[in-house]
Write an enzyme that holds these catalytic residues in place. Sequence first.
Site, PDB file in Angstrom:
ATOM      1  CB  THR A  42      -7.739  21.314 -30.198  1.00 22.77           C
ATOM      2  OG1 THR A  42      -8.286  21.446 -29.058  1.00 22.77           O
ATOM      3  CG2 THR A  42      -8.002  22.441 -31.058  1.00 22.77           C
ATOM      4  CB  CYS A  47     -11.643  27.662 -27.118  1.00 18.50           C
ATOM      5  SG  CYS A  47     -12.037  27.773 -25.358  1.00 18.50           S
ATOM      6  CG  HIS A  64      -8.082  24.835 -26.914  1.00 16.71           C
ATOM      7  ND1 HIS A  64      -8.550  23.618 -27.371  1.00 16.71           N
ATOM      8  CD2 HIS A  64      -9.262  25.706 -26.463  1.00 16.71           C
ATOM      9  CE1 HIS A  64      -9.996  23.892 -27.150  1.00 16.71           C
ATOM     10  NE2 HIS A  64     -10.347  25.082 -26.582  1.00 16.71           N
TER      11      HIS A  64
END
Length: 201
Positions: A42, A47, A64
Amino acid sequence: MNEIAKEHFATNVYYDRTFDCDAAKILPGEYYYTGKDMLIVTVLGSCVSACIRDRVTGVGGMNHFMLPDGDGDSPVSASARYGTYAMEVLINDLLKSGAKRENLEAKVFGGGAVLRGFVAMNVGERNAQFVRKFLKTENIRIVAEDLNDIHPRKVYYFPRSGKVLVKKLRQLNNNTLVNREQDYANRLQTNNVGGDVELFS
């Protein structure tokens, strides 16, 4: 897998030539877990991702998530519900897949101050504080972390071995990450999350 979790389970699985293995790419609001020898990847700005695995069986996964700016006066604000939901759904699916709670360990990443409009709200810092506090409450040991800073990062997680590679993205070639996180934050603030909490009561 329950109906609500299904919509958040990452479906972008591909073959990664660099690492010569299957890989799952997760986007904001998604998670992925597996017992296979594969990679989960990711890209994080403000985040946070928690990489959680059973250190004995190698069953592991990654989420996430971003905490939107919930109502601070409410005992269960939208922010707590989204962060808690992202953590609970991953942990519950790991346990259903044979992981044992006492064997779980975590590595946590992200929380960078990369969204200009979010700097005043300290979104990245709040995400980092949340994930540390949640894991401490759940008695899941954090064995590695790379939180805060000002740079986005790309995270490659190999649940079977627990290995993580983090690449700091010192300059972004385009606004994809920032736009993706901004869209995600806007979606969180307009979506009704009423049903999510009941799942784990």
